[in-house]
Design a protein around this motif. Structure first.
Motif, PDB file in Angstrom:
ATOM      1  N   SER A   1      -9.638   1.285  -4.082  1.00 11.71           N
ATOM      2  CA  SER A   1     -10.300  -0.016  -3.914  1.00 11.71           C
ATOM      3  C   SER A   1      -9.327  -1.174  -4.080  1.00 11.71           C
ATOM      4  N   ARG A   2      -8.047  -0.919  -3.930  1.00 11.17           N
ATOM      5  CA  ARG A   2      -7.028  -1.971  -3.978  1.00 11.17           C
ATOM      6  C   ARG A   2      -7.100  -2.769  -2.689  1.00 11.17           C
ATOM      7  N   THR A   3      -7.024  -4.076  -2.767  1.00 15.66           N
ATOM      8  CA  THR A   3      -7.147  -4.926  -1.589  1.00 15.66           C
ATOM      9  C   THR A   3      -5.933  -5.828  -1.441  1.00 15.66           C
ATOM     10  N   LEU A   4      -5.475  -5.946  -0.207  1.00 19.44           N
ATOM     11  CA  LEU A   4      -4.404  -6.863   0.158  1.00 19.44           C
ATOM     12  C   LEU A   4      -4.973  -7.898   1.111  1.00 19.44           C
ATOM     13  N   ARG A   5      -4.453  -9.114   1.051  1.00 20.73           N
ATOM     14  CA  ARG A   5      -4.736 -10.122   2.071  1.00 20.73           C
ATOM     15  C   ARG A   5      -3.577 -10.089   3.054  1.00 20.73           C
ATOM     16  N   TRP A   6      -3.881 -10.251   4.333  1.00 22.43           N
ATOM     17  CA  TRP A   6      -2.816 -10.367   5.322  1.00 22.43           C
ATOM     18  C   TRP A   6      -3.034 -11.612   6.171  1.00 22.43           C
ATOM     19  N   LYS A   7      -1.943 -12.167   6.640  1.00 25.24           N
ATOM     20  CA  LYS A   7      -1.987 -13.364   7.474  1.00 25.24           C
ATOM     21  C   LYS A   7      -0.883 -13.255   8.508  1.00 25.24           C
ATOM     22  N   SER A   8      -1.148 -13.785   9.692  1.00 23.75           N
ATOM     23  CA  SER A   8      -0.182 -13.703  10.774  1.00 23.75           C
ATOM     24  C   SER A   8      -0.077 -15.029  11.502  1.00 23.75           C
ATOM     25  N   SER A   9       1.118 -15.319  11.951  1.00 18.95           N
ATOM     26  CA  SER A   9       1.337 -16.474  12.807  1.00 18.95           C
ATOM     27  C   SER A   9       2.368 -16.057  13.849  1.00 18.95           C
ATOM     28  N   PRO A  10       2.053 -16.064  15.129  1.00 21.21           N
ATOM     29  CA  PRO A  10       0.804 -16.449  15.774  1.00 21.21           C
ATOM     30  C   PRO A  10      -0.309 -15.419  15.541  1.00 21.21           C
ATOM     31  N   ASP A  11      -1.395 -15.578  16.322  1.00 19.28           N
ATOM     32  CA  ASP A  11      -2.573 -14.721  16.172  1.00 19.28           C
ATOM     33  C   ASP A  11      -2.217 -13.235  16.264  1.00 19.28           C
ATOM     34  N   ALA A  12      -3.051 -12.433  15.626  1.00 15.29           N
ATOM     35  CA  ALA A  12      -2.846 -10.988  15.625  1.00 15.29           C
ATOM     36  C   ALA A  12      -4.152 -10.289  15.923  1.00 15.29           C
ATOM     37  N   GLU A  13      -4.052  -9.003  16.243  1.00 18.58           N
ATOM     38  CA  GLU A  13      -5.250  -8.183  16.376  1.00 18.58           C
ATOM     39  C   GLU A  13      -5.005  -6.840  15.704  1.00 18.58           C
ATOM     40  N   ILE A  14      -6.076  -6.239  15.256  1.00 16.41           N
ATOM     41  CA  ILE A  14      -6.012  -4.920  14.646  1.00 16.41           C
ATOM     42  C   ILE A  14      -6.140  -3.893  15.769  1.00 16.41           C
ATOM     43  N   VAL A  15      -5.227  -2.928  15.811  1.00 15.83           N
ATOM     44  CA  VAL A  15      -5.251  -1.911  16.859  1.00 15.83           C
ATOM     45  C   VAL A  15      -5.213  -0.514  16.233  1.00 15.83           C
ATOM     46  N   ALA A  16      -5.808   0.432  16.942  1.00 16.94           N
ATOM     47  CA  ALA A  16      -5.720   1.829  16.529  1.00 16.94           C
ATOM     48  C   ALA A  16      -4.292   2.308  16.767  1.00 16.94           C
ATOM     49  N   ASP A  17      -3.761   3.073  15.828  1.00 23.67           N
ATOM     50  CA  ASP A  17      -2.379   3.520  15.919  1.00 23.67           C
ATOM     51  C   ASP A  17      -2.299   4.930  15.347  1.00 23.67           C
ATOM     52  N   SER A  18      -1.108   5.465  15.261  1.00 27.01           N
ATOM     53  CA  SER A  18      -0.938   6.791  14.674  1.00 27.01           C
ATOM     54  C   SER A  18       0.297   6.808  13.787  1.00 27.01           C
ATOM     55  N   TYR A  19       0.240   7.662  12.791  1.00 26.59           N
ATOM     56  CA  TYR A  19       1.295   7.847  11.801  1.00 26.59           C
ATOM     57  C   TYR A  19       1.734   9.301  11.893  1.00 26.59           C
ATOM     58  N   HIS A  20       3.021   9.543  11.816  1.00 28.50           N
ATOM     59  CA  HIS A  20       3.571  10.889  11.974  1.00 28.50           C
ATOM     60  C   HIS A  20       4.408  11.236  10.743  1.00 28.50           C
ATOM     61  N   PRO A  21       3.762  11.733   9.684  1.00 24.94           N
ATOM     62  CA  PRO A  21       4.474  11.966   8.429  1.00 24.94           C
ATOM     63  C   PRO A  21       5.492  13.108   8.490  1.00 24.94           C
ATOM     64  N   ARG A  22       5.311  14.021   9.423  1.00 30.10           N
ATOM     65  CA  ARG A  22       6.266  15.124   9.598  1.00 30.10           C
ATOM     66  C   ARG A  22       6.049  15.742  10.986  1.00 30.10           C
ATOM     67  N   PHE A  23       6.928  16.630  11.359  1.00 36.33           N
ATOM     68  CA  PHE A  23       6.870  17.271  12.675  1.00 36.33           C
ATOM     69  C   PHE A  23       5.513  17.924  12.894  1.00 36.33           C
ATOM     70  N   ASN A  24       4.963  17.696  14.081  1.00 40.80           N
ATOM     71  CA  ASN A  24       3.698  18.299  14.510  1.00 40.80           C
ATOM     72  C   ASN A  24       2.501  17.864  13.655  1.00 40.80           C
ATOM     73  N   ARG A  25       2.589  16.692  13.068  1.00 40.15           N
ATOM     74  CA  ARG A  25       1.485  16.155  12.255  1.00 40.15           C
ATOM     75  C   ARG A  25       1.249  14.700  12.661  1.00 40.15           C
ATOM     76  N   THR A  26       0.025  14.374  13.054  1.00 46.46           N
ATOM     77  CA  THR A  26      -0.354  13.019  13.434  1.00 46.46           C
ATOM     78  C   THR A  26      -1.605  12.628  12.672  1.00 46.46           C
ATOM     79  N   GLU A  27      -1.582  11.423  12.106  1.00 46.30           N
ATOM     80  CA  GLU A  27      -2.752  10.891  11.400  1.00 46.30           C
ATOM     81  C   GLU A  27      -3.107   9.533  12.001  1.00 46.30           C
ATOM     82  N   ALA A  28      -4.403   9.300  12.169  1.00 44.44           N
ATOM     83  CA  ALA A  28      -4.863   8.005  12.681  1.00 44.44           C
ATOM     84  C   ALA A  28      -4.645   6.936  11.617  1.00 44.44           C
ATOM     85  N   CYS A  29      -4.288   5.743  12.072  1.00 47.71           N
ATOM     86  CA  CYS A  29      -4.127   4.605  11.171  1.00 47.71           C
ATOM     87  C   CYS A  29      -4.391   3.329  11.967  1.00 47.71           C
TER      88      CYS A  29
END
Length: 136
Positions: free
Chosen positions: A89-117
């Motif tokens: 339940s830790r929360t961060l505030r984020w701010k961007s200049s110029p405008d930003a959008e949140i996009v679906a992405d992927s994280y690859h912690p090791r070979f042959n492993r993909t996690e959504a982020c």
């Protein structure tokens, strides 16, 4: 094997607010205009600020700031938002200049492993882009 970026102009230090690191790389130099990516980090006790800019010419450029898979980002109307880690339940505030959008992405912690982020995606303008994370 992909192209390897070479680090350029690596500098670091400390000031009254915290520590900083500045560097660039030529990993996109094979593109038209031979763009060079410059990034500067500034870390203080409760904030991380990242500034990206592109040297040379680039038709367009974007920066992505990726959250770990356990974090969930939500945007607000003021070029920013919050990110919360489900397990803590830790929360961060984020701010961007110029405008930003949140996009679906992927994280690859090791070979042959993909996690959504999620990532915050910012189109760089002539002055670059600044992304800030603050402990809430």
């Amino acid at each position: 094997v992909g192209r390897r970026a070479r680090p350029l102009g690596v500098e670091w230090g400390a000031d009254e607010d915290g520590v900083w690191l500045r560097a660039a790389h030529d990993g996109y130099a094979h593109h038209a205009g031979h763009p060079i990516h410059h990034r500067q980090w500034h870390l203080s006790q409760r904030e991380l600020r990242v500034h990206d800019r592109i040297g040379g010419r680039a038709e367009s450029a974007q920066a992505r700031y990726r959250f770990a898979p356990e974090w969930h980002a939500v945007a607000n109307a003021n070029n920013g938002g919050t990110a919360t880690a489900a397990a803590t339940s830790r929360t961060l505030r984020w701010k961007s200049s110029p405008d930003a959008e949140i996009v679906a992405d992927s994280y690859h912690p090791r070979f042959n492993r993909t996690e959504a982020c999620q990532s915050i995606e910012v189109l760089l303008d002539a002055g670059g882009a600044t992304f800030t994370l603050q402990l809430k």
